[in-house]
Design an enzyme around this catalytic site. Sequence first.
Site, mmCIF file in Angstrom:
data_model
loop_
_atom_site.group_PDB
_atom_site.id
_atom_site.type_symbol
_atom_site.label_atom_id
_atom_site.label_comp_id
_atom_site.label_asym_id
_atom_site.label_seq_id
_atom_site.Cartn_x
_atom_site.Cartn_y
_atom_site.Cartn_z
ATOM 1 N N GLU A 1 -8.980 -0.960 -2.386
ATOM 2 C CA GLU A 1 -9.385 0.449 -2.404
ATOM 3 C C GLU A 1 -10.739 0.661 -1.728
ATOM 4 O O GLU A 1 -10.962 1.691 -1.077
ATOM 5 C CB GLU A 1 -9.406 0.971 -3.845
ATOM 6 C CG GLU A 1 -8.059 0.936 -4.545
ATOM 7 C CD GLU A 1 -6.952 1.612 -3.756
ATOM 8 O OE1 GLU A 1 -7.232 2.620 -3.063
ATOM 9 O OE2 GLU A 1 -5.809 1.137 -3.811
ATOM 10 N N CYS B 1 0.850 -1.192 0.000
ATOM 11 C CA CYS B 1 0.000 0.000 0.000
ATOM 12 C C CYS B 1 0.882 1.237 0.000
ATOM 13 O O CYS B 1 1.870 1.304 0.752
ATOM 14 C CB CYS B 1 -0.908 -0.007 1.228
ATOM 15 S SG CYS B 1 -2.005 1.429 1.344
#
Length: 236
Positions: free
Chosen positions: A208, A165
Amino acid sequence: MLSSRSCRVFGLLLSHYSHSFGGVQPFRACASWTGVKKRSYWRYLKRSILGDPSPPYKRVTQTGDPVLRVKTQTVPRDHISHPDTQVVLKRLVQLLKSCGCVGLSAPQLGVPLRIIALELREEMCQLVPPDVRAQREMDPFPLKIFINPTMRILDSRKLSFPEGCSSIHGFSAVVPRYHSVEISGLNEKGEDTSWKAQGWAARVIQHEMDHLDGVLYVDKMDPRTFVNVNWMEVND
């Protein structure tokens, strides 16, 4: 990212996020319990003249910023064409491409709105060995923007692969994700749009979507697999 705004954070975490983008002012965490990292003179002077940066940021915010842990707000359809929303969309796409990400959410720019951008370019796929691409069902897909997205599980089988991430820079861990999902929402023009995806694309969507609910991959990872991806250089 550390700064001298630090120790006010403990009394201000998660407090009073404004509905306007300029009002969102996430705070940073302390460098330690006993001291903070000091700005250089030039950074201090720049901040004194220009003031604190305001969302949408020109870089990806890092874990510890409260904005990454809030449940984001929906964007009214008639506000999508508003200049403020369009600035967020433009910045999201710019960072997605410049940072080499395959997915990015508005909270990662300091904006607690339900907006995500997704793209896996062919040249990025080519950096991955063919056998790994096949195993992970990793195929390129064009830029897709979803505003106020919802997700439906199409195949509840879970596959576990490493993922990282941009808001937890330099680390990776194995995370289980559903094999196939469908995402629906509005595009950058306020039009209805949907996408059925599987494999790696489905993983990116789920990652997401988690951001929009204040969830990070570390909340779902196998903790034994959490690694610094540069551990060999660190130990060298």
